[in-house]
Write a protein that holds these residues in place. Structure first.
Motif, PDB file in Angstrom:
ATOM      1  N   TYR A 116       3.904   1.542  -1.019  1.00  0.00           N
ATOM      2  CA  TYR A 116       4.584   1.584  -2.321  1.00  0.00           C
ATOM      3  C   TYR A 116       3.668   2.210  -3.379  1.00  0.00           C
ATOM      4  O   TYR A 116       4.097   3.091  -4.149  1.00  0.00           O
ATOM      5  N   LYS A 117       2.409   1.790  -3.402  1.00  0.00           N
ATOM      6  CA  LYS A 117       1.452   2.340  -4.367  1.00  0.00           C
ATOM      7  C   LYS A 117       1.210   3.830  -4.129  1.00  0.00           C
ATOM      8  O   LYS A 117       1.013   4.590  -5.077  1.00  0.00           O
ATOM      9  N   LYS A 118       1.226   4.239  -2.860  1.00  0.00           N
ATOM     10  CA  LYS A 118       1.040   5.649  -2.527  1.00  0.00           C
ATOM     11  C   LYS A 118       2.235   6.488  -2.996  1.00  0.00           C
ATOM     12  O   LYS A 118       2.078   7.618  -3.462  1.00  0.00           O
ATOM     13  N   LYS A 138       4.666   5.634  -5.317  1.00  0.00           N
ATOM     14  CA  LYS A 138       5.104   5.436  -6.700  1.00  0.00           C
ATOM     15  C   LYS A 138       4.802   6.620  -7.619  1.00  0.00           C
ATOM     16  O   LYS A 138       5.661   6.999  -8.434  1.00  0.00           O
ATOM     17  N   ASP A 145       0.817  -1.218   0.000  1.00  0.00           N
ATOM     18  CA  ASP A 145       0.000   0.000   0.000  1.00  0.00           C
ATOM     19  C   ASP A 145       0.850   1.267   0.000  1.00  0.00           C
ATOM     20  O   ASP A 145       0.566   2.216  -0.736  1.00  0.00           O
TER      21      ASP A 145
END
Length: 233
Positions: free
Chosen positions: A190-192, A194, A188
């Motif tokens: 990482y997705k925020k 990226k 999560d």
């Protein structure tokens, strides 16, 4: 008619509930005393400014026995390898958790007392130390040239303020089978990050449970990568 008159009398006889509101101010001073033991590795050649690696251990290494902080991470690696860098490994007291302000003050003490290259300060940690590393990076994003959290829980504030650390190169590691800290925390965050951080990678080990750190810290590659990073102005 008499019933209506009775209700009216009852209403008029009810007490008034007018409220009184006062404003004010309050001052107090709270003093907290914190103490951290730590190990500091000094490079063989301490001439010239050298980088600093900060390692935050997990909950199993809490206490007042500094030998515990050598069980995992850079100090374990240093038993059989060399690093041309200072390595700082504080120890969290038994009944506490990593406190960002205390760590920040300790790091500044080490910087003052040693010949540290301020453009090459690196932060890493495992499990509880991964959580501590995330929080410390978000509290002081201008201090670090690289961040390597492993198997770390991520608080709500970093999830919300994700792009606050957009300029820090980040390598995240986690075990897919982790039954202590769910891998989704790393996925999560990482997705925020990226969309705003151009130098971030997430590696998930398909066969690893909570210990996803041994293969990272025992490998020269993570140190080589960290030591190549320099803080952006």
């Amino acid at each position: 008619m008499s019933r209506i008159f009775f209700i009216a009398i009852l209403f008029l006889s009810m007490p008034s509930f007018a409220q009184k509101v006062e404003g004010g101010s309050f001052k107090t001073e709270i003093t907290l005393k914190k103490e951290l033991g730590y190990l500091l590795h000094i490079p063989e050649n301490a001439n010239g400014r050298k980088p600093l690696i900060i390692f935050l251990h997990g909950s199993g290494e809490k206490g007042n026995d500094l030998e515990k902080v050598k069980i995992h991470g850079p100090f374990k690696y240093l038993k059989s390898h060399k690093l041309d860098a200072y390595v700082l490994a504080p120890q969290c007291p038994e009944d506490e958790y990593w406190d960002s302000e205390t760590l920040y003050r300790l790091i500044n003490k080490i910087i003052r007392e040693n010949n540290i290259d301020k453009s090459r300060i690196y932060l890493t940690g495992l499990s509880m130390g991964g959580w501590g590393a995330w929080n410390l990076a978000f509290a002081y994003p201008d201090m670090f040239a690289a961040l390597v959290p492993i198997a770390g829980f991520v608080d709500r504030v970093p999830m919300i303020e994700n792009c606050k650390i957009k300029n820090i190169p980040i390598r995240i590691y986690h075990g897919l089978l982790d039954d202590v800290v769910n891998v989704n925390y790393s996925i999560d965050i990482y997705k925020k990050l990226k969309p705003c951080n151009t130098d971030i990678e997430l590696e998930i080990f398909d066969d690893a449970n909570h210990d996803s750190w041994t293969r990272v810290y025992d490998n020269e590659a993570v140190y080589k990568w960290m030591l190549q990073q320099r803080k952006k102005d």
